[in-house]
Design a protein around this motif. Structure first.
Motif, PDB file in Angstrom:
ATOM      1  N   ASP A  37       0.884  -1.290   0.004  1.00  0.00           N
ATOM      2  CA  ASP A  37      -0.068   0.022   0.106  1.00  0.00           C
ATOM      3  C   ASP A  37       0.867   1.438  -0.143  1.00  0.00           C
ATOM      4  N   PHE A  38       2.061   1.062   0.152  1.00  0.00           N
ATOM      5  CA  PHE A  38       2.931   2.319  -0.177  1.00  0.00           C
ATOM      6  C   PHE A  38       2.799   3.127  -1.249  1.00  0.00           C
ATOM      7  N   SER A  39       2.431   2.310  -2.392  1.00  0.00           N
ATOM      8  CA  SER A  39       2.065   3.060  -3.874  1.00  0.00           C
ATOM      9  C   SER A  39       0.743   3.486  -3.735  1.00  0.00           C
ATOM     10  N   LYS A  40      -0.051   3.406  -2.751  1.00  0.00           N
ATOM     11  CA  LYS A  40      -1.450   3.687  -2.872  1.00  0.00           C
ATOM     12  C   LYS A  40      -1.405   5.247  -2.558  1.00  0.00           C
ATOM     13  N   PRO A  41      -2.460   6.090  -3.021  1.00  0.00           N
ATOM     14  CA  PRO A  41      -2.439   7.512  -2.843  1.00  0.00           C
ATOM     15  C   PRO A  41      -2.802   7.586  -1.129  1.00  0.00           C
ATOM     16  N   PRO A  42      -2.315   8.755  -0.446  1.00  0.00           N
ATOM     17  CA  PRO A  42      -2.535   8.771   1.136  1.00  0.00           C
ATOM     18  C   PRO A  42      -3.894   9.029   1.137  1.00  0.00           C
ATOM     19  N   GLU A  43      -4.860   9.650   0.412  1.00  0.00           N
ATOM     20  CA  GLU A  43      -6.155   9.906   0.714  1.00  0.00           C
ATOM     21  C   GLU A  43      -6.844   8.606   0.576  1.00  0.00           C
ATOM     22  N   LYS A  44      -6.376   7.332  -0.015  1.00  0.00           N
ATOM     23  CA  LYS A  44      -7.330   6.407   0.174  1.00  0.00           C
ATOM     24  C   LYS A  44      -6.757   5.306   1.461  1.00  0.00           C
ATOM     25  N   LEU A  45      -5.909   5.771   2.310  1.00  0.00           N
ATOM     26  CA  LEU A  45      -5.551   5.205   3.507  1.00  0.00           C
ATOM     27  C   LEU A  45      -6.478   5.436   4.424  1.00  0.00           C
ATOM     28  N   SER A  46      -6.719   4.484   5.384  1.00  0.00           N
ATOM     29  CA  SER A  46      -7.691   4.569   6.417  1.00  0.00           C
ATOM     30  C   SER A  46      -6.911   4.599   7.868  1.00  0.00           C
ATOM     31  N   TYR A  47      -7.334   5.824   8.475  1.00  0.00           N
ATOM     32  CA  TYR A  47      -6.881   6.107   9.931  1.00  0.00           C
ATOM     33  C   TYR A  47      -7.168   4.828  10.827  1.00  0.00           C
ATOM     34  N   ALA A  83       6.399  -0.268  12.259  1.00  0.00           N
ATOM     35  CA  ALA A  83       6.940   0.560  11.351  1.00  0.00           C
ATOM     36  C   ALA A  83       6.324   1.083  10.299  1.00  0.00           C
ATOM     37  N   THR A  84       5.729   0.021   9.492  1.00  0.00           N
ATOM     38  CA  THR A  84       4.786   0.307   8.349  1.00  0.00           C
ATOM     39  C   THR A  84       3.736   1.153   8.568  1.00  0.00           C
ATOM     40  N   GLY A  85       2.934   0.849   9.781  1.00  0.00           N
ATOM     41  CA  GLY A  85       1.891   1.568  10.327  1.00  0.00           C
ATOM     42  C   GLY A  85       2.137   3.101  10.274  1.00  0.00           C
ATOM     43  N   ILE A  86       3.062   3.280  11.161  1.00  0.00           N
ATOM     44  CA  ILE A  86       3.692   4.444  11.363  1.00  0.00           C
ATOM     45  C   ILE A  86       4.128   5.348  10.097  1.00  0.00           C
ATOM     46  N   TYR A  87       4.589   4.724   9.494  1.00  0.00           N
ATOM     47  CA  TYR A  87       4.987   5.432   8.064  1.00  0.00           C
ATOM     48  C   TYR A  87       3.660   5.695   7.233  1.00  0.00           C
ATOM     49  N   GLN A  88       2.743   4.807   7.199  1.00  0.00           N
ATOM     50  CA  GLN A  88       1.558   5.019   6.347  1.00  0.00           C
ATOM     51  C   GLN A  88       0.653   6.131   7.267  1.00  0.00           C
ATOM     52  N   ARG A  91       2.210   9.613   6.375  1.00  0.00           N
ATOM     53  CA  ARG A  91       1.831   9.821   4.905  1.00  0.00           C
ATOM     54  C   ARG A  91       0.564  10.570   5.095  1.00  0.00           C
ATOM     55  N   LYS A  92      -0.514   9.981   5.785  1.00  0.00           N
ATOM     56  CA  LYS A  92      -1.960  10.289   5.656  1.00  0.00           C
ATOM     57  C   LYS A  92      -2.066  11.439   6.421  1.00  0.00           C
ATOM     58  N   ILE A  93      -1.329  11.573   7.508  1.00  0.00           N
ATOM     59  CA  ILE A  93      -1.302  12.985   8.292  1.00  0.00           C
ATOM     60  C   ILE A  93      -0.852  14.062   7.555  1.00  0.00           C
ATOM     61  N   GLN A  95      -0.841  14.397   4.265  1.00  0.00           N
ATOM     62  CA  GLN A  95      -1.414  14.827   3.181  1.00  0.00           C
ATOM     63  C   GLN A  95      -2.711  15.613   3.687  1.00  0.00           C
ATOM     64  N   ASP A  96      -3.449  15.410   4.933  1.00  0.00           N
ATOM     65  CA  ASP A  96      -4.650  15.730   5.455  1.00  0.00           C
ATOM     66  C   ASP A  96      -4.299  17.161   6.121  1.00  0.00           C
ATOM     67  N   TYR A  97      -3.206  17.129   6.855  1.00  0.00           N
ATOM     68  CA  TYR A  97      -3.038  18.568   7.689  1.00  0.00           C
ATOM     69  C   TYR A  97      -2.095  19.361   7.262  1.00  0.00           C
ATOM     70  N   PHE A  98      -0.995  18.871   6.644  1.00  0.00           N
ATOM     71  CA  PHE A  98       0.317  19.772   6.225  1.00  0.00           C
ATOM     72  C   PHE A  98       0.466  20.042   4.788  1.00  0.00           C
ATOM     73  N   GLN A  99      -0.268  19.459   4.095  1.00  0.00           N
ATOM     74  CA  GLN A  99      -0.168  19.899   2.462  1.00  0.00           C
ATOM     75  C   GLN A  99      -0.967  20.983   2.153  1.00  0.00           C
ATOM     76  N   GLU A 100      -0.523  21.879   1.371  1.00  0.00           N
ATOM     77  CA  GLU A 100      -1.367  22.895   0.970  1.00  0.00           C
ATOM     78  C   GLU A 100      -2.238  22.703   0.078  1.00  0.00           C
ATOM     79  N   LYS A 101      -3.481  23.110   0.200  1.00  0.00           N
ATOM     80  CA  LYS A 101      -4.795  22.690  -0.849  1.00  0.00           C
ATOM     81  C   LYS A 101      -4.291  23.566  -1.896  1.00  0.00           C
ATOM     82  N   SER A 102      -4.543  23.226  -2.934  1.00  0.00           N
ATOM     83  CA  SER A 102      -4.437  23.990  -4.258  1.00  0.00           C
ATOM     84  C   SER A 102      -5.877  24.575  -4.435  1.00  0.00           C
ATOM     85  N   VAL A 103      -5.950  25.741  -4.746  1.00  0.00           N
ATOM     86  CA  VAL A 103      -7.257  26.230  -5.040  1.00  0.00           C
ATOM     87  C   VAL A 103      -7.573  26.571  -6.336  1.00  0.00           C
TER      88      VAL A 103
END
Length: 109
Positions: A37-47, A83-88, A91-93, A95-103
């Motif tokens: 799932d490392f190749s999966k986009p972060p928005e498709k990951l589940s908290y 380790a894989t859970g922390i990495y995933q 990635r999710k955090i 993408q959700d909280y620190f990536q600037e949203k493009s308008v």
């Protein structure tokens, strides 16, 4: 020498004749799936899923160091699972909280 090592492994209390060997061996499947799932986009990951994978890995890593006999297969799979859970999760955090949203600005004609 190899025969003695193989015999010791085979007869170990956490060896292949016991559930203490096969349960962590099959647990590698979850870890491998999480790596895939490392190749999966972060928005498709589940908290919830990644929190469960991380908590399981961390908790059982600790537990596997205090049980007797030592089960290094259990320890190793859980370290990798945590380790894989922390990495995933990171990635999710990110993408959700620190990536600037493009308008998108559309120009009306």
């Amino acid at each position: 020498m190899a025969a003695a090592t193989l015999k010791a492994f085979w007869n170990h209390p956490a060896g292949p004749k016991t559930i203490h060997f096969w349960a962590p061996t099959f647990k590698w499947g979850i870890t491998i799936a999480n790596i895939a799932d490392f190749s999966k986009p972060p928005e498709k990951l589940s908290y919830p899923q990644q929190l469960a994978v991380t908590a399981t890995g961390v908790t059982w890593s600790r537990y596997s160091t205090v049980i007797r006999p030592k089960n290094w297969n259990l320890f190793t799979v859980n370290v990798f699972m945590g380790a894989t859970g922390i990495y995933q999760l990171s990635r999710k955090i990110k993408q959700d909280y620190f990536q600037e949203k493009s308008v998108e600005i559309t120009k009306e004609v």
